[in-house]
Design an enzyme around this catalytic site. Sequence first.
Site, PDB file in Angstrom:
ATOM      1  N   ASP A  14      44.471  14.716  51.786  1.00 15.80           N
ATOM      2  CA  ASP A  14      44.636  13.610  52.726  1.00 15.80           C
ATOM      3  C   ASP A  14      44.935  12.340  51.932  1.00 15.80           C
ATOM      4  OD1 ASP A  14      42.124  12.915  51.606  1.00 15.80           O
ATOM      5  OD2 ASP A  14      41.090  13.983  53.217  1.00 15.80           O
ATOM      6  N   ASP A  65      33.001   6.891  43.205  1.00 15.10           N
ATOM      7  CA  ASP A  65      32.125   7.813  42.481  1.00 15.10           C
ATOM      8  C   ASP A  65      32.594   8.106  41.049  1.00 15.10           C
ATOM      9  OD1 ASP A  65      34.231   9.230  43.598  1.00 15.10           O
ATOM     10  OD2 ASP A  65      32.993  10.745  44.583  1.00 15.10           O
ATOM     11  N   ASP A 119      43.986   8.351  51.601  1.00 12.45           N
ATOM     12  CA  ASP A 119      43.054   7.299  51.995  1.00 12.45           C
ATOM     13  C   ASP A 119      43.614   5.946  51.581  1.00 12.45           C
ATOM     14  OD1 ASP A 119      40.926   9.088  52.944  1.00 12.45           O
ATOM     15  OD2 ASP A 119      40.858   9.703  50.845  1.00 12.45           O
TER      16      ASP A 119
HETATM   17  P1  ATP Z   1      39.397  15.317  48.425  1.00  9.69           P
HETATM   18  O1  ATP Z   1      40.048  14.579  49.562  1.00  9.69           O
HETATM   19  O2  ATP Z   1      40.312  16.162  47.640  1.00  9.69           O
HETATM   20  O3  ATP Z   1      38.145  15.983  48.793  1.00  9.69           O
HETATM   21  P2  ATP Z   1      38.847  12.652  47.518  1.00  9.69           P
HETATM   22  O4  ATP Z   1      38.536  12.098  46.144  1.00  9.69           O
HETATM   23  O5  ATP Z   1      40.029  12.068  48.198  1.00  9.69           O
HETATM   24  O6  ATP Z   1      38.949  14.204  47.355  1.00  9.69           O
HETATM   25  P3  ATP Z   1      37.394  11.787  49.824  1.00  9.69           P
HETATM   26  O7  ATP Z   1      36.123  12.306  50.326  1.00  9.69           O
HETATM   27  O8  ATP Z   1      38.636  11.946  50.605  1.00  9.69           O
HETATM   28  O9  ATP Z   1      37.567  12.460  48.384  1.00  9.69           O
HETATM   29  O10 ATP Z   1      37.150  10.255  49.476  1.00  9.69           O
HETATM   30  C1  ATP Z   1      38.190   9.342  49.113  1.00  9.69           C
HETATM   31  C2  ATP Z   1      37.723   8.420  48.014  1.00  9.69           C
HETATM   32  O11 ATP Z   1      36.575   7.673  48.441  1.00  9.69           O
HETATM   33  C3  ATP Z   1      37.269   9.114  46.747  1.00  9.69           C
HETATM   34  O12 ATP Z   1      38.341   9.405  45.881  1.00  9.69           O
HETATM   35  C4  ATP Z   1      36.304   8.123  46.148  1.00  9.69           C
HETATM   36  O13 ATP Z   1      37.000   7.084  45.482  1.00  9.69           O
HETATM   37  C5  ATP Z   1      35.640   7.544  47.381  1.00  9.69           C
HETATM   38  N1  ATP Z   1      34.410   8.279  47.720  1.00  9.69           N
HETATM   39  C6  ATP Z   1      34.292   9.323  48.575  1.00  9.69           C
HETATM   40  N2  ATP Z   1      33.030   9.769  48.671  1.00  9.69           N
HETATM   41  C7  ATP Z   1      32.310   8.977  47.861  1.00  9.69           C
HETATM   42  C8  ATP Z   1      30.934   8.910  47.532  1.00  9.69           C
HETATM   43  N3  ATP Z   1      30.047   9.774  48.064  1.00  9.69           N
HETATM   44  N4  ATP Z   1      30.537   7.955  46.665  1.00  9.69           N
HETATM   45  C9  ATP Z   1      31.425   7.077  46.138  1.00  9.69           C
HETATM   46  N5  ATP Z   1      32.720   7.094  46.404  1.00  9.69           N
HETATM   47  C10 ATP Z   1      33.193   8.025  47.247  1.00  9.69           C
HETATM   48 MG    MG Z   2      40.688  12.408  50.139  1.00 14.10          MG
END
Ligand code: ATP
Ligand code: MG
Length: 438
Positions: free
Chosen positions: A49, A129, A51
């Site tokens: 996705d 994170d 963001d």
């Molecule tokens: P994926 O979508 O592949 O699971 P992602 O890194 O994009 O990985 P998301 O859950 O979509 O994960 O979150 C988007 C972004 O928001 C992350 O890349 C991170 O920067 C931030 N983020 C998400 N969850 C957390 C958390 N629990 N603590 C701190 N930052 C977070």
């Molecule tokens: Mg994501």
Amino acid sequence: MPRNAHSISRRQISENALKVLYRLHKSGFKAYLVGGGVRDLLLGQEPKDFDVVTNATPEEIKRLFRNCRLVGRRFRLAHIVFGRDIIEVATFRGHHDTSNEKISKSNAQGRLLRDNVYGGIDEDAERRDFTVNALYYDISDFAIHSYAGGIHDLEKGILRLIGDPDTRYREDPVRMLRAVRFATKLNMQIEAVTAAPIKQLAPLLKDIPAARMYEEVLKLFFAGHAEQNFDMMQEYGLFAPLFPAIQAQLDEYPKGACAKMMHAVMRSTDERVKADRPITPAFFYAAILWYPLRQRADEIASESGLTTNDAYYAAMGDIMEQQCRTISVPRRFSTPAKDIWQLQLRLERSLNTRAFKMAEHPKFRAAFDLLQLRAEVEGGSLEKTATWWNNFLNADEENRSKIVRSGPRGNSRNNNGNRSRTGNRRRRPANKQPKAAE
Ligand code: ATP
Ligand code: MG
């Protein structure tokens, strides 16, 4: 990193994400693609996705987009809805130096219950994170901004938490699961300081709301790296707090049936994901909880003197209810999971004319798949039962009748020739038939 120093082009970004980025930018706000989207594109993977992060507040975002919903309590976010596609837009997050409980709040263990302090991009990056998730793609000049050494870690394959790991895991224990998930998905090493506190802090996962845990567990086991994630969760003690009934059996019999089943389920889920075949939480939970269910059923039978069937039905309710305390499996999956359990008993007793009816049950296929996994785990007579069903299912109508007449062991020892169909049916009293699931 200016546009000409990196490989990301706008063609790789979804049309809807671009629309959101441009609208924010043209309205005078800062707008970046952030996190996993940037990270995965740089690694040559397809992002799950996209963001977006901006300096516009949720209210300002809502004014810009008619198709906007404000969501979340812990994190207030805007969802821009394009049919089934949703672009998540967050406002830059700031530090928690405020005493205002309305916007910032944590519990006694340091877990953040509310995180709605707004700030600038520098503070926002510190609140992310992992360093590889602190990457921002700027729509105004197509440059990438890397914080906390994100680009460097990405190139080296290092997963490193931003800030003090102990504090960051206490703020949000789910970050421990994310460490495992990203390590396997991105084929990265969890850096030593980031890995160090996990074992000790793993029990904090017990306090995470069960609804959030359900989503996290799907991401861990339904994205093609289930087996690796399971092994790594064992290594770090992250499995036990989420699946206490399963862990109890794994601890007691490390090489036992339950351990074999776990690997068989994880492997077959990974294979199905790779082959683009459907997977469902109903089957997944039915399979991983099968041996805890059997143990519970045995306990109930010996404690209460209930019949095998009745003890099983009581155990089904117990086991599912217990699991749902840590991971709230939606009813639309827990109910069919119980059907799959119920059919296990019947599959073993239906190596006769009842097979025709059984094969029509909507959950038959899933139940047969579980039977096959059990046969793989236990061998012996279960293997024979699975082979019988396999032969039955692969036969044409005429041969099916022959198989049914030849009985459970493939000969006519148990049957009395052609009359066995009715004979068999009469001999099994109606009250021994499994009752409907509760
Ligand atoms: P994926 O979508 O592949 O699971 P992602 O890194 O994009 O990985 P998301 O859950 O979509 O994960 O979150 C988007 C972004 O928001 C992350 O890349 C991170 O920067 C931030 N983020 C998400 N969850 C957390 C958390 N629990 N603590 C701190 N930052 C977070
Ligand atoms: Mg994501």
